[in-house]
Scaffold this motif. Sequence first.
Motif, PDB file in Angstrom:
ATOM      1  N   ARG A  95       1.685  20.338  13.835  1.00  0.00           N
ATOM      2  CA  ARG A  95       1.747  20.559  15.278  1.00  0.00           C
ATOM      3  C   ARG A  95       0.345  20.635  15.890  1.00  0.00           C
ATOM      4  O   ARG A  95       0.098  20.123  16.978  1.00  0.00           O
ATOM      5  CB  ARG A  95       2.537  21.836  15.565  1.00  0.00           C
ATOM      6  N   GLU A  96      -0.577  21.282  15.186  1.00  0.00           N
ATOM      7  CA  GLU A  96      -1.953  21.394  15.673  1.00  0.00           C
ATOM      8  C   GLU A  96      -2.632  20.028  15.703  1.00  0.00           C
ATOM      9  O   GLU A  96      -3.364  19.692  16.643  1.00  0.00           O
ATOM     10  CB  GLU A  96      -2.737  22.365  14.790  1.00  0.00           C
ATOM     11  N   ALA A  97      -2.418  19.240  14.662  1.00  0.00           N
ATOM     12  CA  ALA A  97      -3.013  17.903  14.617  1.00  0.00           C
ATOM     13  C   ALA A  97      -2.448  17.025  15.734  1.00  0.00           C
ATOM     14  O   ALA A  97      -3.189  16.270  16.382  1.00  0.00           O
ATOM     15  CB  ALA A  97      -2.751  17.262  13.262  1.00  0.00           C
ATOM     16  N   ALA A  98      -1.146  17.122  15.973  1.00  0.00           N
ATOM     17  CA  ALA A  98      -0.526  16.338  17.043  1.00  0.00           C
ATOM     18  C   ALA A  98      -1.073  16.753  18.402  1.00  0.00           C
ATOM     19  O   ALA A  98      -1.302  15.904  19.281  1.00  0.00           O
ATOM     20  CB  ALA A  98       0.990  16.506  16.999  1.00  0.00           C
ATOM     21  N   ALA A 101       0.848  -1.192   0.000  1.00  0.00           N
ATOM     22  CA  ALA A 101       0.000   0.000   0.000  1.00  0.00           C
ATOM     23  C   ALA A 101       0.884   1.243   0.000  1.00  0.00           C
ATOM     24  O   ALA A 101       2.088   1.179   0.259  1.00  0.00           O
ATOM     25  CB  ALA A 101      -0.922   0.002   1.210  1.00  0.00           C
ATOM     26  N   ALA A 102       0.260   2.372  -0.300  1.00  0.00           N
ATOM     27  CA  ALA A 102       0.967   3.651  -0.297  1.00  0.00           C
ATOM     28  C   ALA A 102       0.045   4.724   0.223  1.00  0.00           C
ATOM     29  O   ALA A 102      -1.175   4.670   0.007  1.00  0.00           O
ATOM     30  CB  ALA A 102       1.448   4.015  -1.707  1.00  0.00           C
ATOM     31  N   THR A 103       0.585   5.692   0.924  1.00  0.00           N
ATOM     32  CA  THR A 103      -0.190   6.824   1.428  1.00  0.00           C
ATOM     33  C   THR A 103       0.649   8.084   1.285  1.00  0.00           C
ATOM     34  O   THR A 103       1.884   8.015   1.274  1.00  0.00           O
ATOM     35  CB  THR A 103      -0.616   6.584   2.898  1.00  0.00           C
ATOM     36  N   VAL A 104      -0.004   9.224   1.133  1.00  0.00           N
ATOM     37  CA  VAL A 104       0.705  10.467   0.813  1.00  0.00           C
ATOM     38  C   VAL A 104       0.327  11.579   1.785  1.00  0.00           C
ATOM     39  O   VAL A 104      -0.855  11.880   1.984  1.00  0.00           O
ATOM     40  CB  VAL A 104       0.395  10.922  -0.635  1.00  0.00           C
ATOM     41  N   MET A 105       1.351  12.173   2.369  1.00  0.00           N
ATOM     42  CA  MET A 105       1.186  13.371   3.192  1.00  0.00           C
ATOM     43  C   MET A 105       1.307  14.568   2.250  1.00  0.00           C
ATOM     44  O   MET A 105       2.413  14.981   1.892  1.00  0.00           O
ATOM     45  CB  MET A 105       2.248  13.402   4.289  1.00  0.00           C
ATOM     46  N   ARG A 136       4.374  14.134  13.941  1.00  0.00           N
ATOM     47  CA  ARG A 136       5.421  14.655  14.829  1.00  0.00           C
ATOM     48  C   ARG A 136       6.716  14.902  14.047  1.00  0.00           C
ATOM     49  O   ARG A 136       7.438  15.877  14.295  1.00  0.00           O
ATOM     50  CB  ARG A 136       5.666  13.692  15.985  1.00  0.00           C
ATOM     51  N   GLN A 137       7.006  14.022  13.111  1.00  0.00           N
ATOM     52  CA  GLN A 137       8.228  14.190  12.313  1.00  0.00           C
ATOM     53  C   GLN A 137       8.158  15.417  11.410  1.00  0.00           C
ATOM     54  O   GLN A 137       9.173  16.073  11.155  1.00  0.00           O
ATOM     55  CB  GLN A 137       8.468  12.923  11.481  1.00  0.00           C
ATOM     56  N   LEU A 138       6.963  15.755  10.940  1.00  0.00           N
ATOM     57  CA  LEU A 138       6.805  16.889  10.026  1.00  0.00           C
ATOM     58  C   LEU A 138       6.909  18.238  10.731  1.00  0.00           C
ATOM     59  O   LEU A 138       7.148  19.255  10.070  1.00  0.00           O
ATOM     60  CB  LEU A 138       5.446  16.806   9.320  1.00  0.00           C
ATOM     61  N   THR A 139       6.744  18.269  12.050  1.00  0.00           N
ATOM     62  CA  THR A 139       6.690  19.553  12.749  1.00  0.00           C
ATOM     63  C   THR A 139       7.996  20.344  12.665  1.00  0.00           C
ATOM     64  O   THR A 139       7.994  21.554  12.862  1.00  0.00           O
ATOM     65  CB  THR A 139       6.331  19.361  14.237  1.00  0.00           C
ATOM     66  N   GLU A 140       9.092  19.687  12.380  1.00  0.00           N
ATOM     67  CA  GLU A 140      10.372  20.399  12.377  1.00  0.00           C
ATOM     68  C   GLU A 140      10.667  21.114  11.060  1.00  0.00           C
ATOM     69  O   GLU A 140      11.673  21.820  10.949  1.00  0.00           O
ATOM     70  CB  GLU A 140      11.517  19.442  12.690  1.00  0.00           C
ATOM     71  N   TYR A 141       9.803  20.970  10.062  1.00  0.00           N
ATOM     72  CA  TYR A 141      10.061  21.570   8.758  1.00  0.00           C
ATOM     73  C   TYR A 141       9.199  22.806   8.548  1.00  0.00           C
ATOM     74  O   TYR A 141       7.980  22.761   8.693  1.00  0.00           O
ATOM     75  CB  TYR A 141       9.831  20.545   7.644  1.00  0.00           C
ATOM     76  N   GLY A 142       9.855  23.916   8.180  1.00  0.00           N
ATOM     77  CA  GLY A 142       9.166  25.189   8.043  1.00  0.00           C
ATOM     78  C   GLY A 142       8.447  25.389   6.734  1.00  0.00           C
ATOM     79  O   GLY A 142       7.594  26.277   6.617  1.00  0.00           O
ATOM     80  N   PRO A 175       1.167   5.142  12.990  1.00  0.00           N
ATOM     81  CA  PRO A 175       1.994   5.759  11.937  1.00  0.00           C
ATOM     82  C   PRO A 175       1.564   7.171  11.575  1.00  0.00           C
ATOM     83  O   PRO A 175       2.395   7.996  11.175  1.00  0.00           O
ATOM     84  CB  PRO A 175       1.845   4.810  10.752  1.00  0.00           C
ATOM     85  N   THR A 176       0.285   7.482  11.727  1.00  0.00           N
ATOM     86  CA  THR A 176      -0.195   8.818  11.385  1.00  0.00           C
ATOM     87  C   THR A 176       0.348   9.857  12.355  1.00  0.00           C
ATOM     88  O   THR A 176       0.917  10.876  11.952  1.00  0.00           O
ATOM     89  CB  THR A 176      -1.737   8.870  11.370  1.00  0.00           C
ATOM     90  N   ILE A 177       0.194   9.615  13.658  1.00  0.00           N
ATOM     91  CA  ILE A 177       0.686  10.590  14.624  1.00  0.00           C
ATOM     92  C   ILE A 177       2.218  10.628  14.617  1.00  0.00           C
ATOM     93  O   ILE A 177       2.830  11.689  14.794  1.00  0.00           O
ATOM     94  CB  ILE A 177       0.126  10.312  16.035  1.00  0.00           C
ATOM     95  N   ALA A 178       2.854   9.487  14.373  1.00  0.00           N
ATOM     96  CA  ALA A 178       4.318   9.476  14.321  1.00  0.00           C
ATOM     97  C   ALA A 178       4.830  10.366  13.192  1.00  0.00           C
ATOM     98  O   ALA A 178       5.771  11.151  13.378  1.00  0.00           O
ATOM     99  CB  ALA A 178       4.831   8.048  14.148  1.00  0.00           C
ATOM    100  N   THR A 179       4.218  10.272  12.020  1.00  0.00           N
ATOM    101  CA  THR A 179       4.675  11.087  10.888  1.00  0.00           C
ATOM    102  C   THR A 179       4.333  12.555  11.101  1.00  0.00           C
ATOM    103  O   THR A 179       5.096  13.442  10.695  1.00  0.00           O
ATOM    104  CB  THR A 179       4.067  10.578   9.574  1.00  0.00           C
TER     105      THR A 179
END
Length: 289
Positions: A212-215, A31-35, A234-240, A228-232
Amino acid sequence: MANGQWYPPEWPDRIRALAEGTLTPVTPKRAATVMLLKDTGSGPAVHMLRRRASMAFAGGAYAYPGGGVDPRDDDHHVRWAGPTRAWWADRLGVDETAAQAIVCAAVRETYEEAGVLLAGPAPDAVVGDTTGDDWEADRAALVARDLSFAEFLDRRGLVLRSDLLGAWTRWITPEFESRRYDTWFFVAALPEGQRTRNASTEADRTVWIAPREAAAGYDKGELLMMPPTIATLRQLTEYGTAARALEAAPGRDLTPVLATARLVDGEIVLSWPGHDEFTKHIPTGGATA
């Protein structure tokens, strides 16, 4: 305070059955999913959908557009832009035909569920508005699997823009789940001129929301999500910006994350390697903590 971790009530019984050898793990489907990201004045937002409460798998949970790989896209020739199939095969840890099908699934699901198409008439172009009746007819045929994505691209004379995707992480559904997926997560930026819409029959709501708001909503127990959704998020929060997230993707570790369950001092301990926040302690009676 309880968070929004999705946890099916049948898991304890299935975990015990697996440990006892009475449950045979189901082979996971690819499977594949896209942020899907877009920039805002306060940083990037990600497109999320809420699965209908009636859905058998993760009903009510927030997720990204995604779904299973169509085997018909394995070896059908696809007009291709960006890194080669060999490059993607190495990046995804599969052979070239599987790599093509996984990337096709990522692009197809984004189109099916969000109305956004990462393809264009040339290697350096992307289609514009895809909301017309003729586009909708093709999208419906894709959803019904009357049309493969490779056939759709051929019919439209389109080039798949693999360069607009970045492979981010890979998660495999635990062995004790009845529905199992080997899922590659990708990041992509919303192409100029296109807009999202709730095109999915599986979702009752879609939102653009800052990671950040979703987390924070998850932490408060207001937004239900799978690990996996919340983990990703959190990982995205560091990118501006969306571009910075895409730039970071090639360096991301794609070692699969697979939950493990073991019996410790009379209770089942469910854990996801590298993600301690999701650890669950399940007494033999079935209650969770």
